[in-house]
Design a protein around this motif. Structure first.
Motif, short mmCIF file in Angstrom:
data_model
loop_
_atom_site.label_atom_id
_atom_site.label_comp_id
_atom_site.label_asym_id
_atom_site.label_seq_id
_atom_site.Cartn_x
_atom_site.Cartn_y
_atom_site.Cartn_z
N LEU A 247 -6.66 -0.19 -1.39
CA LEU A 247 -7.02 -0.93 -0.18
C LEU A 247 -6.10 -0.55 0.98
N THR A 248 -4.83 -0.32 0.69
CA THR A 248 -3.90 0.09 1.74
C THR A 248 -4.29 1.44 2.31
N GLY A 249 -4.65 2.38 1.44
CA GLY A 249 -5.06 3.69 1.91
C GLY A 249 -6.27 3.64 2.82
N ARG A 250 -7.18 2.71 2.54
CA ARG A 250 -8.36 2.58 3.39
C ARG A 250 -8.06 1.81 4.67
N ALA A 251 -7.09 0.91 4.61
CA ALA A 251 -6.75 0.10 5.78
C ALA A 251 -5.84 0.84 6.75
N TYR A 252 -5.01 1.76 6.23
CA TYR A 252 -4.03 2.47 7.05
C TYR A 252 -4.24 3.98 6.92
N PRO A 253 -5.32 4.52 7.43
CA PRO A 253 -5.54 5.96 7.31
C PRO A 253 -4.53 6.75 8.13
N ALA A 267 0.25 -5.38 3.02
CA ALA A 267 -1.12 -5.63 2.56
C ALA A 267 -1.11 -6.58 1.37
N LEU A 268 -0.18 -6.37 0.44
CA LEU A 268 -0.07 -7.27 -0.70
C LEU A 268 0.24 -8.69 -0.25
N ALA A 269 1.12 -8.83 0.75
CA ALA A 269 1.44 -10.16 1.27
C ALA A 269 0.19 -10.85 1.82
#
Length: 289
Positions: A247-253, A267-269
């Motif tokens: 999800l982080t990779g998709r949110a922060y390209p 993102a986890l937070a």
């Protein structure tokens, strides 16, 4: 030159470390020599007072840096050393500066941090006095109020003086703030931003970056940014459930690789707070709506 939104350092250093910079009557600052993608040019140490001083966030326990603080003090009495939180770029200088000046250490509570997160915290921080939310102390011929602002860390304090707020890492002047679980909590961070919106200070002095002359505008922007990130993660988890890394990779390209761990933590937070609200679920490491 400062860059925002966690994009890392770029351009020349505009403030050499160790040089005292006046900011107005009874207020000056000097920069610690600890630039990084997470601290900007470094940690600002603020000196409050004229004939008598309070030192706010002494920074790392670097001997040359501590010598620069002592030189800036210039033999004036130091009534207290104030600490916003116990990350290693803020509090380790408190004990040696206390030994050099005889001043007590006041401020945030100490923390016992489990596991891998411990590396970012100062385990030796031992304040002489823990200040409660809303507690006002007489220092340096003035009065300073402690304002508990958990989120970036659970023990984070800001300090209010006259029309100014020393905002530590809760509100920075060059970047958004990282929130790293388990000690960092996104729900608390956003609530603390809202708490500062209800206050009257008109000038913020962050521990990183330049003074903020329109803090209400910045607070609105920070809250909007977090709400947008929350909605983005909800949308991504709804479209295709995934791990935090996915999800982080998709949110922060195209994110600077040095900042990927911080982005994953933040993102986890968000996801943990959304789970607490019943808006997402995590099953065997897969987050889904």
């Amino acid at each position: 030159m400062h860059r925002r939104a966690g994009s890392g350092l770029s351009g020349p250093v505009t403030h050499p470390p160790g040089i005292l910079e006046p900011l107005g009557p009874g207020l000056a600052r000097l920069l610690a020599p600890n630039p990084s993608p997470f601290t900007g040019e470094g940690t600002w140490v603020h000196l409050i007072g004229s004939d008598r001083l309070a030192i706010l966030d002494p920074g790392p326990a670097d001997p040359a840096h501590l010598d620069a603080i002592v030189a800036a003090i210039g033999g004036r009495p130091v009534e207290a050393i104030l600490v916003t939180h116990t990350h290693r770029d803020h509090s380790p200088g408190a004990a040696p500066l206390s030994a050099a000046t005889g001043a007590p250490v006041w401020g945030c509570a100490p923390l016992a941090i489990p596991g891998d997160q411990e590396a970012g915290f100062d385990p030796d921080y031992a304040p002489d006095r823990v200040l409660a939310d809303g507690e006002t102390v007489a220092l340096a011929g003035t009065r300073i109020e402690a304002v508990h602002t958990p989120g970036h860390t659970s023990n984070h304090l800001c300090f209010a003086w006259e029309h100014r707020l020393f905002s530590g890492d809760h509100v920075m002047g060059w970047s958004t703030t990282v929130v790293i679980p388990p000690d960092g909590h996104m729900g608390d961070y956003m609530a603390s931003l809202q708490k500062l919106q209800r206050r009257s200070e008109t000038l913020f002095h962050p521990a990183h970056g330049e003074p903020v002359e329109d803090p209400q505008r910045l607070l609105r922007g920070l809250l909007t940014h977090r709400i947008q990130r929350e909605r983005q993660l909800l949308r991504l988890a709804g479209e295709q459930p995934g791990t935090v890394e996915e999800l982080t990779g998709r949110a922060y390209p195209a994110l600077d690789p040095r900042l990927v761990p911080a982005a994953r933590a933040t993102a986890l937070a968000h996801l943990i707070t959304l789970e607490e609200q019943g808006r997402v679920d995590c099953v065997q490491g897969i987050w889904k709506v």
